[in-house]
Design a protein around this motif. Structure first.
Motif, short mmCIF file in Angstrom:
data_model
loop_
_atom_site.label_atom_id
_atom_site.label_comp_id
_atom_site.label_asym_id
_atom_site.label_seq_id
_atom_site.Cartn_x
_atom_site.Cartn_y
_atom_site.Cartn_z
N PRO A 25 7.55 15.47 -19.16
CA PRO A 25 8.57 15.39 -18.11
C PRO A 25 8.11 14.67 -16.85
O PRO A 25 8.90 13.98 -16.20
N GLN A 26 6.83 14.81 -16.47
CA GLN A 26 6.35 14.14 -15.26
C GLN A 26 6.32 12.62 -15.44
O GLN A 26 6.61 11.88 -14.50
N VAL A 27 5.97 12.17 -16.63
CA VAL A 27 6.00 10.73 -16.93
C VAL A 27 7.43 10.22 -16.87
O VAL A 27 7.73 9.19 -16.25
N GLY A 85 12.28 7.62 -14.16
CA GLY A 85 13.69 7.74 -13.81
C GLY A 85 13.98 8.04 -12.36
O GLY A 85 15.01 7.60 -11.83
N GLU A 86 13.07 8.78 -11.70
CA GLU A 86 13.35 9.23 -10.33
C GLU A 86 12.64 8.40 -9.27
O GLU A 86 13.01 8.46 -8.10
N CYS A 87 11.62 7.65 -9.68
CA CYS A 87 10.86 6.87 -8.70
C CYS A 87 11.08 5.37 -8.89
O CYS A 87 11.52 4.68 -7.97
N VAL A 88 10.78 4.84 -10.09
CA VAL A 88 10.80 3.39 -10.28
C VAL A 88 12.21 2.86 -10.52
O VAL A 88 12.57 1.80 -10.00
N ALA A 89 13.01 3.57 -11.30
CA ALA A 89 14.38 3.08 -11.56
C ALA A 89 15.16 2.84 -10.27
O ALA A 89 15.82 1.80 -10.13
N VAL A 120 0.84 -1.21 0.00
CA VAL A 120 0.00 0.00 0.00
C VAL A 120 0.87 1.25 0.00
O VAL A 120 0.59 2.22 -0.73
N ALA A 121 1.94 1.24 0.79
CA ALA A 121 2.84 2.41 0.83
C ALA A 121 3.47 2.65 -0.54
O ALA A 121 3.61 3.80 -0.97
N LEU A 122 3.85 1.58 -1.23
CA LEU A 122 4.43 1.73 -2.55
C LEU A 122 3.40 2.29 -3.53
O LEU A 122 3.71 3.20 -4.32
N ALA A 123 2.18 1.76 -3.49
CA ALA A 123 1.13 2.28 -4.37
C ALA A 123 0.87 3.75 -4.09
O ALA A 123 0.65 4.54 -5.02
N GLN A 124 0.90 4.15 -2.81
CA GLN A 124 0.73 5.56 -2.48
C GLN A 124 1.86 6.40 -3.08
O GLN A 124 1.64 7.49 -3.61
N THR A 125 3.08 5.91 -2.97
CA THR A 125 4.23 6.63 -3.54
C THR A 125 4.04 6.84 -5.03
O THR A 125 4.29 7.94 -5.57
N LEU A 126 3.59 5.81 -5.74
CA LEU A 126 3.40 5.91 -7.18
C LEU A 126 2.30 6.91 -7.53
O LEU A 126 2.45 7.71 -8.47
N VAL A 127 1.21 6.89 -6.78
CA VAL A 127 0.12 7.84 -7.04
C VAL A 127 0.57 9.27 -6.78
O VAL A 127 0.22 10.20 -7.52
#
Length: 380
Positions: free
Chosen positions: A29-31, A36-40, A8-15
């Motif tokens: 740029p946001q995509v 690059g800054e979150c998932v990588a 749940v915490a990871l899903a919140q981070t992604l949202v």
């Protein structure tokens, strides 16, 4: 083995990392920042080396590239825009009659499957049992574009395309046996601009467009009916005219059409039928152009991929998944065209897509992650 709080915490981070569709499409740029800054960095923490292709897709590979057992996981970074949704990037937990849920833009469509896949992937990598198999993870910069460009770019970097694939999309945790394809068609009606005080000096493109729409409404579409997908459809989705000026008879109108395709149907034949039907006599001129296109898809209900998914559910203690056919289009058709047996599958309710109160039930998010994990273990 899925930790609900971490999921749940990871899903919140992604949202909370906005990645909406804009006019810049995959180059937004946001995509690219989400990728690059979150998932990588998350994949890096799992010990995976990552790379980016020309469209900014994120690609990671684990195991042995030459292994016979090979699997592709394709997830999506781009979401629907904010639209009328309040606090779309809050990632808040809410109470619903069915239990707690996570609210936010894209959570039911792209980001719940992405979170579930990342958690399942981390669990499987931690087992250290991938030496005899090959896993490819792709986070596509697409998701709402309606074209295969990003998938084509990502697959072009692989030395070998896996035999099986999962396209991560909210499907109510059901498995798609197939989907319609789609070709967008622009019909451009041209006339002659003049001041609206003397309309007889011009050629009204709006009137021409009205005549074209009337003819298209009577077009005789193929009458073939698929047992799961029904018949093809032709739907006008947009009208625009110009010049953008007051008191002016319009000299051009663009009619954008959505033509859905059944498996095995030729998009060029569909385009030619529309072009023939849309013709007008003088004084108008009409041009028909092919726009973005996505392949239809269909796989066997008794094939190897469905067997592996069912085995994974059984190993995870889950009931066998329901199957369905989708009228929407994504990259599964392109992957199947490349020899990769692929389904659309993941947590998130399709009826929540693009809604003003988009959410995913926590219980369904967890079920999706457990199902992904079971499938990965059964396959790899």
């Amino acid at each position: 083995m899925i930790d609900e709080r971490r999921l749940v915490a990871l899903a919140q981070t992604l949202v909370r990392f906005p990645s909406p569709q804009t006019g810049r499409m995959e180059a937004e740029p946001q995509v690219q920042a989400l990728i690059g800054e979150c998932v990588a960095p998350l994949l890096g923490e799992m010990g995976l080396a990552t790379r980016r292709d020309a469209m900014g897709n994120l690609i990671a590979e684990a195991g042995s590239p030459g292994a016979d057992r090979a699997l592709l996981l394709m997830m999506y970074a781009m979401t629907h825009p904010q639209s009328r949704m309040s606090d779309p990037w809050g990632g808040t937990l809410i109470d619903t009659p069915e239990g707690p849920a996570l609210r936010g833009r894209g959570v039911s469509e792209q980001k719940a499957p992405l979170a579930a896949a990342l958690i399942a992937l981390q669990s499987v990598l931690g087992s250290g049992r991938l030496s005899a198999s090959h896993l490819v993870f792709v986070l596509s910069s697409a998701g709402e574009t309606g074209r295969h460009d990003a998938a084509i770019a990502a697959l072009s970097t692989l030395s070998r395309i896996p035999a099986m694939g999962i396209v991560g999309l909210g499907t109510n945790n059901r498995v798609s046996l197939g989907n319609k394809g789609r070709v967008d068609v622009d019909v451009i009606v041209r006339g002659k601009a003049t001041h609206s005080s003397t309309p007889w000096d011009g050629i009204d493109a709006i009137e021409g467009a009205r005549l074209v729409l009337g003819k298209l409404k009577e077009i005789k579409l193929p009458d073939r009916e698929h047992p799961g997908l029904g018949r093809v459809t032709l739907t006008p989705t947009r009208l625009s005219s110009g010049p953008n000026a007051t008191h002016t008879v319009q000299d051009s109108v663009v009619i954008t059409l959505d033509r859905r395709l059944l498996p095995g149907e030729d998009p060029e034949a569909a385009l030619a039928q529309i072009a023939e039907c849309a013709q007008l006599p003088a004084p108008w001129q009409v041009e028909t152009r092919k726009g973005p296109f996505m392949y239809p898809c269909e796989i066997a209900a008794d094939g190897a991929l469905l067997a592996a998914i069912r085995t994974g559910h059984a190993r995870a203690g889950l009931p066998l998944p329901a199957t369905f056919y989708s009228h929407g289009s994504l990259d599964a058709g392109y992957l199947v065209k490349q020899g990769c047996e692929t389904v659309m599958w993941g947590p998130g309710r399709m009826e929540q897509f693009h809604s003003d109160e988009e959410f995913v039930l926590v219980s369904e998010l967890v079920q999706g992650a457990v199902a992904y994990e079971g499938f990965l273990e059964a396959t790899l």
